[in-house]
Design a protein around this motif. Structure first.
Motif, mmCIF file in Angstrom:
data_model
loop_
_atom_site.group_PDB
_atom_site.id
_atom_site.type_symbol
_atom_site.label_atom_id
_atom_site.label_comp_id
_atom_site.label_asym_id
_atom_site.label_seq_id
_atom_site.Cartn_x
_atom_site.Cartn_y
_atom_site.Cartn_z
ATOM 1 N N ASP A 2 0.405 -1.170 -0.105
ATOM 2 C CA ASP A 2 0.330 0.137 0.097
ATOM 3 C C ASP A 2 1.186 1.196 -0.321
ATOM 4 O O ASP A 2 0.430 2.116 -0.947
ATOM 5 C CB ASP A 2 -0.747 -0.087 1.379
ATOM 6 N N LYS A 22 -5.802 -1.204 0.065
ATOM 7 C CA LYS A 22 -6.060 -1.921 0.954
ATOM 8 C C LYS A 22 -6.410 -0.884 2.355
ATOM 9 O O LYS A 22 -7.994 -0.991 3.051
ATOM 10 C CB LYS A 22 -6.059 -2.853 1.270
ATOM 11 N N THR A 23 -5.630 -0.277 2.510
ATOM 12 C CA THR A 23 -5.737 0.577 3.961
ATOM 13 C C THR A 23 -6.131 1.891 3.876
ATOM 14 O O THR A 23 -5.966 2.290 3.480
ATOM 15 C CB THR A 23 -4.080 0.226 5.061
ATOM 16 N N GLU A 24 -7.141 1.369 4.688
ATOM 17 C CA GLU A 24 -7.909 3.103 5.119
ATOM 18 C C GLU A 24 -7.099 3.782 5.016
ATOM 19 O O GLU A 24 -6.776 5.285 4.116
ATOM 20 C CB GLU A 24 -8.828 2.957 6.346
ATOM 21 N N SER A 25 -6.235 4.508 6.102
ATOM 22 C CA SER A 25 -4.875 5.194 5.768
ATOM 23 C C SER A 25 -4.247 5.753 5.324
ATOM 24 O O SER A 25 -4.027 6.915 5.154
ATOM 25 C CB SER A 25 -3.854 4.835 7.229
ATOM 26 N N LYS A 27 -4.366 4.202 1.890
ATOM 27 C CA LYS A 27 -6.008 5.131 0.521
ATOM 28 C C LYS A 27 -6.718 6.330 1.194
ATOM 29 O O LYS A 27 -6.747 7.962 0.066
ATOM 30 C CB LYS A 27 -7.047 4.048 0.931
ATOM 31 N N ASP A 28 -6.962 6.821 2.291
ATOM 32 C CA ASP A 28 -6.738 8.355 2.969
ATOM 33 C C ASP A 28 -6.045 9.817 2.446
ATOM 34 O O ASP A 28 -6.393 10.148 1.635
ATOM 35 C CB ASP A 28 -7.615 8.534 4.052
ATOM 36 N N SER A 48 -11.804 9.331 4.341
ATOM 37 C CA SER A 48 -13.402 8.688 5.405
ATOM 38 C C SER A 48 -12.813 9.270 6.612
ATOM 39 O O SER A 48 -13.340 9.074 7.494
ATOM 40 C CB SER A 48 -13.318 7.253 5.228
ATOM 41 N N GLN A 49 -11.125 9.713 6.753
ATOM 42 C CA GLN A 49 -11.329 10.220 8.207
ATOM 43 C C GLN A 49 -10.854 11.569 8.195
ATOM 44 O O GLN A 49 -10.693 12.133 7.852
ATOM 45 C CB GLN A 49 -9.392 9.807 8.482
#
Length: 124
Positions: A2, A22-25, A27-28, A48-49
């Motif tokens: 990622d 895949k990892t939200e952080s 991706k953000d 998202s964060q």
């Protein structure tokens, strides 16, 4: 993987790569990088964060020198955003849009200091 995709997406300025992360952080951060590179506020909406979304908006506000963008920033960071734009523009009148009196005064002093640094740089 990622972190590699994050770096490639920024280097290529390619938002489609962000969707593969895949990892939200990560991706953000990917969306944040692309949004700031392209000065595109709508891309920040993919984040998202809350903190990262605020950082995205602040980054664009600073690049554009537009403190009105700070209105979309989370309350905790809104005053900071306005102050940073005011210092960047060397314009203390922007500080008067801050509701909190203490922060407004800090902003005005910050702009005065930034102006003084600019003048001192000019003399060198």
């Amino acid at each position: 993987k990622d972190s590699c995709l994050l770096n490639v997406s920024k280097a290529k300025n390619d938002i489609s790569i962000c969707h593969e992360i895949k990892t939200e952080s990560f991706k953000d951060r990917c969306f944040q990088n692309i949004a700031i590179l392209n000065l595109d506020l709508s891309i920040c909406e993919n984040i998202s964060q809350g903190r990262v979304k605020s950082d995205c908006l602040i980054g664009i506000a600073l690049k554009k020198g537009d403190y009105s963008i700070c209105n979309g920033v989370r309350y905790e960071e809104k005053n900071f955003c306005i102050m940073q734009v005011a210092k960047l523009k060397l314009n203390h009148s922007i500080c008067y849009t801050i509701q909190d009196e203490d922060y407004k005064n800090i902003c005005i002093k910050g702009v005065a200091n930034a102006k003084q640094e600019f003048i001192n740089q000019d003399k060198k």
